[in-house]
Design an enzyme around this catalytic site. Structure first.
Site, PDB file in Angstrom:
ATOM      1  N   LYS A 146     -14.970 -64.885 -98.546  1.00  0.00           N
ATOM      2  CA  LYS A 146     -14.609 -65.772 -97.430  1.00  0.00           C
ATOM      3  C   LYS A 146     -15.863 -66.446 -96.857  1.00  0.00           C
ATOM      4  CE  LYS A 146     -12.663 -62.398 -95.099  1.00  0.00           C
ATOM      5  NZ  LYS A 146     -12.899 -61.284 -96.028  1.00  0.00           N
TER       6      LYS A 146
ATOM      7  N   ARG B  53      -6.223 -61.103 -88.311  1.00  0.00           N
ATOM      8  CA  ARG B  53      -6.274 -59.955 -89.216  1.00  0.00           C
ATOM      9  C   ARG B  53      -5.147 -58.970 -88.954  1.00  0.00           C
ATOM     10  NH1 ARG B  53     -12.097 -59.912 -90.518  1.00  0.00           N
ATOM     11  NH2 ARG B  53     -12.488 -58.188 -91.906  1.00  0.00           N
TER      12      ARG B  53
ATOM     13  N   ARG C 282     -24.329 -56.781-101.718  1.00  0.00           N
ATOM     14  CA  ARG C 282     -24.581 -57.957-100.866  1.00  0.00           C
ATOM     15  C   ARG C 282     -25.853 -57.793-100.047  1.00  0.00           C
ATOM     16  NH1 ARG C 282     -19.921 -59.819 -97.055  1.00  0.00           N
ATOM     17  NH2 ARG C 282     -19.893 -57.597 -96.610  1.00  0.00           N
TER      18      ARG C 282
ATOM     19  N   ARG D 293     -25.776 -55.046 -94.560  1.00  0.00           N
ATOM     20  CA  ARG D 293     -24.979 -54.760 -93.371  1.00  0.00           C
ATOM     21  C   ARG D 293     -24.698 -53.270 -93.242  1.00  0.00           C
ATOM     22  NH1 ARG D 293     -20.116 -59.105 -93.535  1.00  0.00           N
ATOM     23  NH2 ARG D 293     -18.936 -57.208 -93.137  1.00  0.00           N
TER      24      ARG D 293
ATOM     25  N   ARG E 115     -12.477 -50.071 -95.273  1.00  0.00           N
ATOM     26  CA  ARG E 115     -12.158 -51.461 -94.901  1.00  0.00           C
ATOM     27  C   ARG E 115     -11.048 -52.019 -95.794  1.00  0.00           C
ATOM     28  NH1 ARG E 115     -18.013 -53.714 -95.401  1.00  0.00           N
ATOM     29  NH2 ARG E 115     -17.032 -55.782 -95.343  1.00  0.00           N
TER      30      ARG E 115
HETATM   31  P1  AP5 Z   1     -18.815 -62.671 -98.962  1.00  0.00           P
HETATM   32  O1  AP5 Z   1     -18.642 -64.149 -99.085  1.00  0.00           O
HETATM   33  O2  AP5 Z   1     -19.841 -62.170 -98.001  1.00  0.00           O
HETATM   34  O3  AP5 Z   1     -17.370 -61.984 -98.708  1.00  0.00           O
HETATM   35  P2  AP5 Z   1     -16.463 -61.905 -97.420  1.00  0.00           P
HETATM   36  O4  AP5 Z   1     -15.037 -62.091 -97.876  1.00  0.00           O
HETATM   37  O5  AP5 Z   1     -16.940 -62.836 -96.351  1.00  0.00           O
HETATM   38  O6  AP5 Z   1     -16.707 -60.390 -97.072  1.00  0.00           O
HETATM   39  P3  AP5 Z   1     -16.925 -59.644 -95.713  1.00  0.00           P
HETATM   40  O7  AP5 Z   1     -17.358 -58.254 -96.080  1.00  0.00           O
HETATM   41  O8  AP5 Z   1     -17.828 -60.411 -94.793  1.00  0.00           O
HETATM   42  O9  AP5 Z   1     -15.481 -59.611 -95.157  1.00  0.00           O
HETATM   43  P4  AP5 Z   1     -14.938 -58.720 -94.091  1.00  0.00           P
HETATM   44  O10 AP5 Z   1     -13.634 -59.395 -93.830  1.00  0.00           O
HETATM   45  O11 AP5 Z   1     -14.877 -57.278 -94.388  1.00  0.00           O
HETATM   46  O12 AP5 Z   1     -16.056 -58.805 -92.945  1.00  0.00           O
HETATM   47  P5  AP5 Z   1     -16.088 -59.428 -91.493  1.00  0.00           P
HETATM   48  O13 AP5 Z   1     -17.491 -59.782 -91.235  1.00  0.00           O
HETATM   49  O14 AP5 Z   1     -15.028 -60.446 -91.296  1.00  0.00           O
HETATM   50  O15 AP5 Z   1     -19.095 -62.092-100.428  1.00  0.00           O
HETATM   51  C1  AP5 Z   1     -19.319 -60.709-100.632  1.00  0.00           C
HETATM   52  C2  AP5 Z   1     -20.379 -60.524-101.721  1.00  0.00           C
HETATM   53  O16 AP5 Z   1     -19.868 -60.988-102.969  1.00  0.00           O
HETATM   54  C3  AP5 Z   1     -21.695 -61.303-101.481  1.00  0.00           C
HETATM   55  O17 AP5 Z   1     -22.773 -60.539-101.938  1.00  0.00           O
HETATM   56  C4  AP5 Z   1     -21.530 -62.571-102.336  1.00  0.00           C
HETATM   57  O18 AP5 Z   1     -22.776 -63.079-102.782  1.00  0.00           O
HETATM   58  C5  AP5 Z   1     -20.680 -62.042-103.490  1.00  0.00           C
HETATM   59  N1  AP5 Z   1     -19.757 -63.048-104.015  1.00  0.00           N
HETATM   60  C6  AP5 Z   1     -19.032 -63.958-103.306  1.00  0.00           C
HETATM   61  N2  AP5 Z   1     -18.268 -64.685-104.142  1.00  0.00           N
HETATM   62  C7  AP5 Z   1     -18.507 -64.199-105.402  1.00  0.00           C
HETATM   63  C8  AP5 Z   1     -18.010 -64.524-106.693  1.00  0.00           C
HETATM   64  N3  AP5 Z   1     -17.117 -65.490-106.878  1.00  0.00           N
HETATM   65  N4  AP5 Z   1     -18.473 -63.806-107.758  1.00  0.00           N
HETATM   66  C9  AP5 Z   1     -19.380 -62.808-107.593  1.00  0.00           C
HETATM   67  N5  AP5 Z   1     -19.897 -62.461-106.391  1.00  0.00           N
HETATM   68  C10 AP5 Z   1     -19.455 -63.150-105.307  1.00  0.00           C
HETATM   69  O19 AP5 Z   1     -15.650 -58.164 -90.616  1.00  0.00           O
HETATM   70  C11 AP5 Z   1     -16.481 -57.038 -90.477  1.00  0.00           C
HETATM   71  C12 AP5 Z   1     -15.847 -56.081 -89.470  1.00  0.00           C
HETATM   72  O20 AP5 Z   1     -15.736 -56.738 -88.180  1.00  0.00           O
HETATM   73  C13 AP5 Z   1     -14.417 -55.630 -89.786  1.00  0.00           C
HETATM   74  O21 AP5 Z   1     -14.396 -54.506 -90.638  1.00  0.00           O
HETATM   75  C14 AP5 Z   1     -13.888 -55.307 -88.377  1.00  0.00           C
HETATM   76  O22 AP5 Z   1     -14.363 -54.064 -87.920  1.00  0.00           O
HETATM   77  C15 AP5 Z   1     -14.524 -56.378 -87.518  1.00  0.00           C
HETATM   78  N6  AP5 Z   1     -13.680 -57.591 -87.403  1.00  0.00           N
HETATM   79  C16 AP5 Z   1     -13.979 -58.830 -87.857  1.00  0.00           C
HETATM   80  N7  AP5 Z   1     -12.984 -59.680 -87.577  1.00  0.00           N
HETATM   81  C17 AP5 Z   1     -12.024 -58.954 -86.936  1.00  0.00           C
HETATM   82  C18 AP5 Z   1     -10.730 -59.263 -86.428  1.00  0.00           C
HETATM   83  N8  AP5 Z   1     -10.218 -60.502 -86.516  1.00  0.00           N
HETATM   84  N9  AP5 Z   1     -10.023 -58.263 -85.834  1.00  0.00           N
HETATM   85  C19 AP5 Z   1     -10.528 -57.026 -85.723  1.00  0.00           C
HETATM   86  N10 AP5 Z   1     -11.726 -56.658 -86.211  1.00  0.00           N
HETATM   87  C20 AP5 Z   1     -12.470 -57.620 -86.812  1.00  0.00           C
END
Ligand code: AP5
Length: 215
Positions: free
Chosen positions: A13, A88, A127, A160, A171
């Site tokens: 994402k 979410r 990552r 992270r 997660r």
């Molecule tokens: P990346 O693009 O970073 O993936 P992502 O989908 O953004 O992953 P996140 O881990 O950031 O998602 P998340 O939803 O768990 O985290 P968030 O910060 O929202 O890619 C991942 C890796 O893969 C990278 O190394 C990249 O280089 C690689 N990659 C990408 N595309 C690729 C491809 N095509 N091929 C190979 N490699 C690839 O949330 C974190 C925490 O915050 C949650 O757990 C929760 O506690 C809290 N939180 C956030 N939002 C909310 C909400 N709305 N409600 C409640 N809690 C929330």
């Protein structure tokens, strides 16, 4: 254009959001980034969120909904916005509907990035993110131009706190239980644009995303 990016942790994402905001000239609203900033600044909200995030659980809806409401009211969202990691839960989606109704806005596309869980674990544990500019790398799939150095020149690549295997698996469980129901929530309105993003690189995925949103 108003877009929601939906998908499990590690689906790409953040990676796709960075490409899309350049293409569409709209801001990325990442609740994960906003919460991590609050944790780093040790604000009351950050202190409340920290334990949930490190345990791989969702931060309570009320906290996140308040953040998004404030952010959507900023003038840079007027031409459109990209929500990354929000909503979410069904409760968050219902609150978003109410917010958008009150602003006479609608969602155009829900881009769903789909990748198998085992590939997601490999992606997340490898990552690294630049602490200075936010660029996202992967040690194997998308390495920085020089070891430990971002293309912005800073040696601030960090892992992270929630990117260890145990937390990643929690997660993923949280995603399947609380977030995956949003797929049918938005399918009922024919808004879901699914992209099977496993086994292909970020640029190939981006081509598919562009096709799905007609760009
Ligand atoms: P990346 O693009 O970073 O993936 P992502 O989908 O953004 O992953 P996140 O881990 O950031 O998602 P998340 O939803 O768990 O985290 P968030 O910060 O929202 O890619 C991942 C890796 O893969 C990278 O190394 C990249 O280089 C690689 N990659 C990408 N595309 C690729 C491809 N095509 N091929 C190979 N490699 C690839 O949330 C974190 C925490 O915050 C949650 O757990 C929760 O506690 C809290 N939180 C956030 N939002 C909310 C909400 N709305 N409600 C409640 N809690 C929330």
């Amino acid at each position: 254009m108003n877009i929601i990016l939906l998908g499990p942790p590690g689906a790409g994402k953040g990676t796709q959001a960075k490409k899309l905001i350049e293409l569409l000239a709209i801001p990325q609203i990442s609740t994960g980034d906003m919460l991590r900033a609050a944790v780093a600044e040790k604000t009351p909200l950050g202190l409340e969120a920290k334990a949930f995030m490190e345990a791989g659980k969702l931060v309570p809806d009320g906290v996140v909904i308040g953040l998004v409401k404030e952010r959507l009211a900023k003038p840079d969202c007027a031409p459109g916005f990209m929500l990354d990691g929000f909503p979410r839960t069904v409760g968050q989606a219902e609150s978003l509907d109410a917010m958008l109704d009150s602003m006479s806005l609608t969602i155009d596309h829900v881009v769903l990035l789909e990748v198998d869980d085992e590939e997601l674990v490999l992606r997340i544990t490898g990552r690294r993110t630049c602490g200075a500019c936010g660029a996202i790398y992967h040690l194997k799939y998308s390495p920085p131009p020089q070891p430990d150095t971002c293309s912005c020149g800073k040696k601030e690549l960090v892992q992270r706190a929630d990117d260890n295997e145990q937390t990643v698996r929690q997660r993923l469980a949280t995603y399947h239980e609380q977030t995956a129901p949003l797929i049918s929530y938005y399918e009922k309105r024919s808004l879901v644009r699914s992209v099977a993003g496993g086994g292909m690189g970020p640029n190939e995925v981006f081509e598919l995303v562009k096709q799905k949103i007609g760009r």
